[in-house]
Structures are given as C-alpha cells and as structure tokens.
Design an enzyme around this catalytic site. Sequence first.
Site, mmCIF file in Angstrom:
data_model
loop_
_atom_site.group_PDB
_atom_site.id
_atom_site.type_symbol
_atom_site.label_atom_id
_atom_site.label_comp_id
_atom_site.label_asym_id
_atom_site.label_seq_id
_atom_site.Cartn_x
_atom_site.Cartn_y
_atom_site.Cartn_z
ATOM 1 C CG ASP A 11 -1.955 -0.969 1.253
ATOM 2 O OD1 ASP A 11 -2.192 -1.548 0.251
ATOM 3 O OD2 ASP A 11 -2.432 -1.357 2.291
ATOM 4 C CG ASP A 130 -11.355 -2.967 -1.120
ATOM 5 O OD1 ASP A 130 -10.754 -3.887 -1.368
ATOM 6 O OD2 ASP A 130 -11.415 -1.569 -1.526
#
Length: 254
Positions: A11, A130
């Site tokens: 990330d 997600d």
Amino acid sequence: MLTRRIIPCLDVTGGRVVKGVQFLELRDAGDPVEIAEAYDLQGADELTFLDITASSDGRDTMVDVVRHTAERVFMPLTVGGGIRVVEDIRRMLNAGADKVSINTAAVSRPEFVNEAAERFGSQCTVVAIDARQVPGEQRWEVYTHGGRKPTGIDAVEWAVRMESYGAGEILLTSMDRDGTKDGYDLALTRAVVDAVSIPVIASGGVGNLEHLYDGFTTAGASACLAASIFHFRQHTVQEAKQYLQGRGVPIRMV
C-alpha cells in the site's frame, strides 16, 4: 494442478509503503522500490502496488515508483488505486506494470472494465473488490473509495458480473479482516471462488503461515496476498513457500 501464487501487497501513499488495520491507522513500512527488490529476491510470484490516496498529484509519484521498480525486479507487477480511465491504464502499463487493478471506477462505470479488457486484454485487467460482511447475514457488501463508501452491491454477484465484463482476475479483500491477523474471511473467499471461473486472489487478514494454507485449501484461492507478515519480517516469502510446499500445496520454489 496449477501452482498457487504468493503475492506481497504494498500500500503506497506519498511514495512510501504503509500498512493499516481495517483500512485505518497507517504505519510506515519503508521505500517501495527497496521492499519490492527484497520480495523479488525472496521468490515472490507477483507484487501488487495499491496507491491508497490516488490523488491526481500522487499519480505521477506512483508512475515513478512503478517505473523504478520495473527496472529492478523481474516478477509481474499489478498496480491499482485511482485507475479511472483508459489513459491511466496505458500510463501504468507503459511504466512497466503487467496488470492494473480497477475498483471504484468499475462500480461507477462497469463498462470501463469491458473497455480495459478489450483494449489491453483480460490478462491485464484485475477487478478489486473490497467487501464487508452484512451484520447478521451470510452475505457481503461491496465498498468503494478505499473502503469508505458502501454501495449496496452484493460482493459475490458483483464478482460474477465483473467476470462477464472481461475481468481476468478478482482481487478480493475482506475489510473486516484487513490488518487484523485473524486470517482470511474464508466463507467470503470460497463463495466468490465457487461463483466465478477466473482466478481469485484472497486478501485481508493473514497473521501466520497457516492462514495462507487455509486460503489455498479451505477457500480455494488461486493466489494469496499478504502484507503485514512480510513487511514487518514475521516471515519471508521463502519461508511461506517452504511451509506450503511441506503441506502439499503446489507452489513455485526458487
């Protein structure tokens, strides 16, 4: 049998790798290019970069990160975060990415996935989902905008639809499990694996090597993505592969 893949996930925000819990509480984990090189040496099968801020000013930073990484590593790179138009995909592929991951833009405009697959091929087109479990129910809702916005869309139905639009792979993250180290949401992953014929990457929650094993066996994932256990040196990719091979999971050893 196809070999299973281990994919470290980076990330990235502001040109640095970070790791959070349930998409919050971010800790700095280092320089993305250096970390990518380390994973390449450890034998990672692929690497996923997610630009978690993905603002327009951050886009150039991310292109540079991808370019510098692609110059120094040999494993395939997937890049996601802020991929909104065909030109975004072209820029990332030209910088050295092998695949792009589309999330929010797929929900906003599903035909974008079809355009991406037709222009660049399904093998380049990953749809990231997600998902968070609906309280008290055995179903999961899709969230967008980095996990901030509920959509009301059923995650399993969405995966099926995205396959029909040309997605070549599903990157499936359990928001409930992200960063918790409690293991993947096996029920969510299995539900999506059973519903589609394309590869599913399990993501969110790895805390130990057995969780990877469960992701491949119980949930049936084609690939397992992890961050914390690798970034903070709890285990190397090589250790993970040796463990999985020892338990009979078909894995590529280096």
